[in-house]
Design a protein around this motif. Structure first.
Motif, short mmCIF file in Angstrom:
data_model
loop_
_atom_site.label_atom_id
_atom_site.label_comp_id
_atom_site.label_asym_id
_atom_site.label_seq_id
_atom_site.Cartn_x
_atom_site.Cartn_y
_atom_site.Cartn_z
N VAL A 67 -13.44 2.81 -1.26
CA VAL A 67 -12.91 3.02 0.09
C VAL A 67 -11.84 1.95 0.31
CG1 VAL A 67 -13.44 3.00 2.56
CG2 VAL A 67 -15.14 3.87 0.92
N GLN A 68 -10.67 2.40 0.73
CA GLN A 68 -9.63 1.43 1.05
C GLN A 68 -9.36 1.49 2.55
OE1 GLN A 68 -5.27 1.69 -0.03
NE2 GLN A 68 -5.89 -0.01 -1.35
N VAL A 69 -9.26 0.32 3.17
CA VAL A 69 -8.99 0.19 4.60
C VAL A 69 -7.64 -0.50 4.72
CG1 VAL A 69 -9.80 -0.77 6.77
CG2 VAL A 69 -11.46 0.04 5.08
N ARG A 70 -6.64 0.24 5.24
CA ARG A 70 -5.26 -0.28 5.34
C ARG A 70 -4.89 -0.51 6.80
NH1 ARG A 70 -2.37 4.34 1.66
NH2 ARG A 70 -3.44 3.85 -0.29
N GLY A 71 -4.57 -1.74 7.12
CA GLY A 71 -4.18 -2.08 8.48
C GLY A 71 -2.68 -2.17 8.64
N TYR A 72 -2.21 -1.76 9.81
CA TYR A 72 -0.78 -1.79 10.14
C TYR A 72 -0.59 -2.38 11.53
CZ TYR A 72 -0.33 1.53 6.29
OH TYR A 72 -0.38 2.14 5.07
N LEU A 85 -2.24 -9.81 12.00
CA LEU A 85 -2.88 -8.85 12.90
C LEU A 85 -3.33 -7.60 12.14
CD1 LEU A 85 -3.71 -7.94 15.73
CD2 LEU A 85 -1.34 -7.11 16.05
N SER A 86 -2.49 -7.12 11.24
CA SER A 86 -2.87 -5.92 10.47
C SER A 86 -4.08 -6.21 9.57
CB SER A 86 -1.69 -5.40 9.65
OG SER A 86 -1.36 -6.29 8.61
N GLN A 87 -4.15 -7.41 9.03
CA GLN A 87 -5.30 -7.80 8.20
C GLN A 87 -6.57 -7.90 9.05
OE1 GLN A 87 -5.26 -8.26 4.83
NE2 GLN A 87 -7.46 -8.61 4.83
N ARG A 88 -6.46 -8.48 10.23
CA ARG A 88 -7.62 -8.59 11.13
C ARG A 88 -8.10 -7.21 11.57
NH1 ARG A 88 -5.25 -11.78 15.49
NH2 ARG A 88 -6.89 -10.83 16.72
N GLY A 111 -4.04 -5.60 4.54
CA GLY A 111 -3.19 -5.71 5.72
C GLY A 111 -1.76 -5.47 5.30
N ARG A 112 -1.18 -4.40 5.78
CA ARG A 112 0.18 -4.02 5.37
C ARG A 112 1.27 -4.67 6.24
NH1 ARG A 112 0.46 0.74 1.93
NH2 ARG A 112 -1.13 0.27 0.41
N GLY A 113 0.89 -5.22 7.38
CA GLY A 113 1.88 -5.88 8.22
C GLY A 113 2.63 -4.93 9.11
N PRO A 114 3.81 -5.38 9.56
CA PRO A 114 4.58 -4.55 10.49
C PRO A 114 5.17 -3.33 9.81
CG PRO A 114 5.81 -6.52 9.92
CD PRO A 114 4.45 -6.65 9.28
N ARG A 126 -2.33 0.86 13.79
CA ARG A 126 -3.41 1.70 13.26
C ARG A 126 -4.06 1.08 12.04
NH1 ARG A 126 1.21 3.54 10.79
NH2 ARG A 126 1.00 4.20 8.63
N VAL A 127 -5.23 1.63 11.71
CA VAL A 127 -5.90 1.36 10.44
C VAL A 127 -6.26 2.70 9.85
CG1 VAL A 127 -7.98 0.44 9.36
CG2 VAL A 127 -6.77 -0.92 11.05
#
Length: 134
Positions: A67-72, A85-88, A111-114, A126-127
């Protein structure tokens, strides 16, 4: 003794099939589960909880897949702030999946960042939860 070993060996395929999760073909073409956030927030609201309940159910049905969780995050506020913030956000979602029974060892948090943004601002906050990512 041989007879017992043969009987147990005959049961082995049935035991293996019974222990297998759902058909992995169920994951083909599955879109990511997406959770949206308010500005500068990592809080999970009710709609996010519903999305994560669905994602956790699917992940538990397929315990063999990663499972991959990608934050933006949006572009406002600076690159360094938005990377963090995207990592959190991604970690918050991963923690919720773990609470819902998904093994932490299966989850990759990114965390992908901006994100450059062209249309609706919330789309960048989003995540994404990708079950069975390549």
């Amino acid at each position: 003794m041989r007879r017992r070993a043969f009987a147990l060996a005959g049961l082995l395929p049935a035991v293996i099939l019974a222990a297998c999760a759902a058909d992995p073909r169920e994951l083909v073409g599955q879109p990511p589960r997406v959770v949206f956030f308010e500005v500068d927030s990592v809080d999970l609201d009710e709609p996010a909880q519903a999305v994560l309940a669905d994602a956790a159910r699917l992940a538990r049905r397929h315990p063999q897949v990663p499972v991959q969780v990608r934050g933006y995050a949006g572009p406002a506020g600076g690159a360094a702030f938005n990377r963090e913030l995207s990592q959190r956000r991604a970690q918050q979602v991963a923690d919720e999946l773990i609470k819902r029974g998904v093994a932490a060892s299966r989850i990759q948090v990114v965390g992908r960042g901006p994100v450059p943004f062209d249309s609706v601002p919330i789309e960048s906050r989003r995540v994404e939860v990708i079950i069975g990512y390549p």
